[in-house]
Design a protein around this motif. Sequence first.
Motif, PDB file in Angstrom:
ATOM      1  N   ALA A 143       0.809  -1.219   0.000  1.00 23.05           N
ATOM      2  CA  ALA A 143       0.000   0.000   0.000  1.00 23.05           C
ATOM      3  C   ALA A 143       0.840   1.266   0.000  1.00 23.05           C
ATOM      4  O   ALA A 143       0.325   2.352  -0.301  1.00 23.05           O
ATOM      5  CB  ALA A 143      -0.928   0.001   1.212  1.00 23.05           C
ATOM      6  N   LEU A 144       2.138   1.151   0.320  1.00 23.92           N
ATOM      7  CA  LEU A 144       3.002   2.335   0.318  1.00 23.92           C
ATOM      8  C   LEU A 144       3.380   2.776  -1.086  1.00 23.92           C
ATOM      9  O   LEU A 144       3.760   3.925  -1.299  1.00 23.92           O
ATOM     10  CB  LEU A 144       4.280   2.063   1.118  1.00 23.92           C
ATOM     11  CG  LEU A 144       4.129   1.880   2.627  1.00 23.92           C
ATOM     12  CD1 LEU A 144       5.475   1.583   3.257  1.00 23.92           C
ATOM     13  CD2 LEU A 144       3.508   3.128   3.258  1.00 23.92           C
ATOM     14  N   GLY A 145       3.324   1.855  -2.046  1.00 25.19           N
ATOM     15  CA  GLY A 145       3.721   2.177  -3.412  1.00 25.19           C
ATOM     16  C   GLY A 145       4.998   1.459  -3.778  1.00 25.19           C
ATOM     17  O   GLY A 145       5.194   0.283  -3.442  1.00 25.19           O
ATOM     18  N   ALA A 146       5.931   2.151  -4.463  1.00 19.11           N
ATOM     19  CA  ALA A 146       7.170   1.525  -4.904  1.00 19.11           C
ATOM     20  C   ALA A 146       8.318   2.518  -4.818  1.00 19.11           C
ATOM     21  O   ALA A 146       8.148   3.705  -5.112  1.00 19.11           O
ATOM     22  CB  ALA A 146       7.033   1.010  -6.337  1.00 19.11           C
ATOM     23  N   ALA A 147       9.482   2.030  -4.414  1.00 12.99           N
ATOM     24  CA  ALA A 147      10.707   2.831  -4.414  1.00 12.99           C
ATOM     25  C   ALA A 147      11.463   2.538  -5.693  1.00 12.99           C
ATOM     26  O   ALA A 147      11.610   1.374  -6.081  1.00 12.99           O
ATOM     27  CB  ALA A 147      11.566   2.500  -3.198  1.00 12.99           C
ATOM     28  N   VAL A 148      11.970   3.566  -6.354  1.00 13.28           N
ATOM     29  CA  VAL A 148      12.681   3.391  -7.618  1.00 13.28           C
ATOM     30  C   VAL A 148      14.018   4.095  -7.545  1.00 13.28           C
ATOM     31  O   VAL A 148      14.141   5.181  -6.967  1.00 13.28           O
ATOM     32  CB  VAL A 148      11.847   3.922  -8.814  1.00 13.28           C
ATOM     33  CG1 VAL A 148      11.463   5.378  -8.633  1.00 13.28           C
ATOM     34  CG2 VAL A 148      12.587   3.718 -10.129  1.00 13.28           C
ATOM     35  N   ALA A 149      15.022   3.440  -8.100  1.00 13.98           N
ATOM     36  CA  ALA A 149      16.360   4.025  -8.184  1.00 13.98           C
ATOM     37  C   ALA A 149      16.978   3.623  -9.510  1.00 13.98           C
ATOM     38  O   ALA A 149      16.810   2.483  -9.963  1.00 13.98           O
ATOM     39  CB  ALA A 149      17.245   3.562  -7.033  1.00 13.98           C
ATOM     40  N   VAL A 150      17.680   4.568 -10.131  1.00  8.57           N
ATOM     41  CA  VAL A 150      18.363   4.335 -11.404  1.00  8.57           C
ATOM     42  C   VAL A 150      19.857   4.312 -11.137  1.00  8.57           C
ATOM     43  O   VAL A 150      20.395   5.205 -10.473  1.00  8.57           O
ATOM     44  CB  VAL A 150      18.011   5.431 -12.432  1.00  8.57           C
ATOM     45  CG1 VAL A 150      18.742   5.188 -13.748  1.00  8.57           C
ATOM     46  CG2 VAL A 150      16.503   5.475 -12.655  1.00  8.57           C
ATOM     47  N   ALA A 151      20.540   3.289 -11.642  1.00  8.84           N
ATOM     48  CA  ALA A 151      21.982   3.165 -11.427  1.00  8.84           C
ATOM     49  C   ALA A 151      22.708   4.346 -12.062  1.00  8.84           C
ATOM     50  O   ALA A 151      22.293   4.869 -13.098  1.00  8.84           O
ATOM     51  CB  ALA A 151      22.490   1.858 -12.015  1.00  8.84           C
ATOM     52  N   GLY A 152      23.783   4.760 -11.438  1.00  5.18           N
ATOM     53  CA  GLY A 152      24.575   5.868 -11.962  1.00  5.18           C
ATOM     54  C   GLY A 152      26.015   5.727 -11.547  1.00  5.18           C
ATOM     55  O   GLY A 152      26.424   4.714 -10.970  1.00  5.18           O
ATOM     56  N   THR A 153      26.802   6.735 -11.836  1.00  3.88           N
ATOM     57  CA  THR A 153      28.215   6.693 -11.493  1.00  3.88           C
ATOM     58  C   THR A 153      28.491   7.289 -10.120  1.00  3.88           C
ATOM     59  O   THR A 153      29.580   7.161  -9.600  1.00  3.88           O
ATOM     60  CB  THR A 153      29.032   7.475 -12.541  1.00  3.88           C
ATOM     61  OG1 THR A 153      28.530   8.814 -12.610  1.00  3.88           O
ATOM     62  CG2 THR A 153      28.909   6.810 -13.901  1.00  3.88           C
ATOM     63  N   ALA A 154      27.495   7.962  -9.541  1.00  7.66           N
ATOM     64  CA  ALA A 154      27.680   8.563  -8.222  1.00  7.66           C
ATOM     65  C   ALA A 154      27.862   7.467  -7.171  1.00  7.66           C
ATOM     66  O   ALA A 154      27.378   6.346  -7.314  1.00  7.66           O
ATOM     67  CB  ALA A 154      26.478   9.432  -7.866  1.00  7.66           C
ATOM     68  N   GLU A 155      28.550   7.831  -6.101  1.00  3.60           N
ATOM     69  CA  GLU A 155      28.798   6.859  -5.041  1.00  3.60           C
ATOM     70  C   GLU A 155      27.496   6.430  -4.379  1.00  3.60           C
ATOM     71  O   GLU A 155      27.322   5.283  -4.009  1.00  3.60           O
ATOM     72  CB  GLU A 155      29.734   7.473  -3.995  1.00  3.60           C
ATOM     73  CG  GLU A 155      30.130   6.503  -2.898  1.00  3.60           C
ATOM     74  CD  GLU A 155      31.151   7.100  -1.958  1.00  3.60           C
ATOM     75  OE1 GLU A 155      31.164   6.716  -0.777  1.00  3.60           O
ATOM     76  OE2 GLU A 155      31.929   7.964  -2.417  1.00  3.60           O
ATOM     77  N   ARG A 156      26.556   7.325  -4.269  1.00  5.86           N
ATOM     78  CA  ARG A 156      25.265   7.003  -3.665  1.00  5.86           C
ATOM     79  C   ARG A 156      24.173   7.190  -4.703  1.00  5.86           C
ATOM     80  O   ARG A 156      24.019   8.278  -5.273  1.00  5.86           O
ATOM     81  CB  ARG A 156      24.994   7.897  -2.454  1.00  5.86           C
ATOM     82  CG  ARG A 156      23.663   7.585  -1.758  1.00  5.86           C
ATOM     83  CD  ARG A 156      23.512   8.445  -0.510  1.00  5.86           C
ATOM     84  NE  ARG A 156      22.234   8.230   0.131  1.00  5.86           N
ATOM     85  CZ  ARG A 156      21.982   7.244   0.987  1.00  5.86           C
ATOM     86  NH1 ARG A 156      22.927   6.377   1.269  1.00  5.86           N
ATOM     87  NH2 ARG A 156      20.804   7.128   1.558  1.00  5.86           N
ATOM     88  N   VAL A 157      23.432   6.153  -4.972  1.00  5.60           N
ATOM     89  CA  VAL A 157      22.347   6.208  -5.959  1.00  5.60           C
ATOM     90  C   VAL A 157      21.113   6.814  -5.306  1.00  5.60           C
ATOM     91  O   VAL A 157      20.694   6.384  -4.230  1.00  5.60           O
ATOM     92  CB  VAL A 157      22.041   4.801  -6.499  1.00  5.60           C
ATOM     93  CG1 VAL A 157      20.869   4.848  -7.464  1.00  5.60           C
ATOM     94  CG2 VAL A 157      23.267   4.215  -7.188  1.00  5.60           C
ATOM     95  N   ASP A 158      20.531   7.813  -5.940  1.00  7.56           N
ATOM     96  CA  ASP A 158      19.318   8.425  -5.401  1.00  7.56           C
ATOM     97  C   ASP A 158      18.118   7.514  -5.631  1.00  7.56           C
ATOM     98  O   ASP A 158      18.026   6.814  -6.638  1.00  7.56           O
ATOM     99  CB  ASP A 158      19.063   9.777  -6.073  1.00  7.56           C
ATOM    100  CG  ASP A 158      20.056  10.830  -5.609  1.00  7.56           C
ATOM    101  OD1 ASP A 158      20.537  10.717  -4.474  1.00  7.56           O
ATOM    102  OD2 ASP A 158      20.351  11.749  -6.391  1.00  7.56           O
TER     103      ASP A 158
END
Length: 323
Positions: free
Chosen positions: A227-242
Motif C-alpha cells: 500500500a506504500l507504493g514503490a521505491a525506484v532508483a536508477v543506477a549511476g556513477t555517483a557513489e550514492r544512488v538516489d
Amino acid sequence: MTAGPLVVVGDTLYDLDISGTVTRHCPDAASAPVLDAERALGRPGGAGLAAVLAAATGVPVRLVTALADDREGEWLADTLGERVELVAGPVLGATCLKVRLLDRGRPLVRVDHGQGTACPATPDMLEALEDAGAVLVADYGRGISADPELAKALAGLCDRVPVVWDPHPRGATPVPGCAMVTPNLAEARRALRPTALADQPGPAALDAARLLPERWYARAAAVTAGALGAAVAVAGTAERVDAQLIPAAPAPERADPCGAGDCFAAALAVALLSDADPVAGVRAAVATASEFVQAGGAAAVRLGAAPPRLPRRAQEGHHEPVY
C-alpha cells in the motif's frame, strides 16, 4: 521502425478462487471455519495473468511459457490463445494450481497443488524472443527463467530492448543488464542478505532500490511495498544512488491485493515498450496497480469462460478439471 511485441516470459499457473460465507465453525475443530461455497472462478495466474493484463492495454503481447498436458493446461492454452500470441513448451508433471478460499472476499487459506516444472526451452520458445520490442520475465520459480539457453537469449536482448525482471524466491537470478528489476520488499531483503535494511517498510524499500542495481547488475530497480507504493532508483556513477518513493493511491479497507505485483510489472513493461523513462514508467505502473486493486484485484479479472467446478480429487493423487 515499428517496435516488436511485448514478450512475457515465465511460468503460467492456474488460479482458482472459491468464494462464499463463513457463519459457523467445524464442530470437531472449533478453530476451523466452515466456508459455504457460493461460486468458483478460475483464471490464468503467474506469467499468464501478467500477459493478459498487458494485452488489455492494447499492445501486442506474446507469451513464452510452458503448459502441462492435462485438462487445466488445455484450458489455459485455449483461454490465453484467444488474448495473446502463445508459444508454449511442455511441462513435466501437472499444472500448478493455486486455490484460494475467500470469506466475503477476504482470503481464509490458500491450497497449492501440482508440482509441474518446465522442460528445457524449445527452439520455438527461443525464436519467439528475437523480434521483441520489450521483455517481461514473470518468474514464478517453476523452471522457465532457470533454463540456460533461455537465460542466454534474454541476456543477449538486454543491450537492444528493455528487459523487466520480476523475480521469485525460488527462481533464477536476473540476467545482467536488465532495464529494471521489480522485487517486492520481502524478495529484496532476501536478495540483499546479509546487508541490513531499515526497519520501516518505506525506508527499507528505498535502501533496497539503491542497492539492487549493483547487486543484480541492473540499470534500475523498483521495489514494491504494498500500500506504500514503490521505491525506484536508477543506477549511476555517483557513489550514492538516489531513490524516491512513489506512493500508491489509498485502497479500500477490504481490498484484495492478489495480482497487484503482476499488474505492476506488466504496466511497467508496457511503459518501457513505449519509450518511457524508468521513473515515469514506475509512476505509471504504481497508478495502474492502484486502480487494479481498487477495482477488486485479480478476483475481478473476467475472461468469459464458464465458471469452474469445485475440484474433486481422484485416486492416485490425480484431480478432475476445475473449469
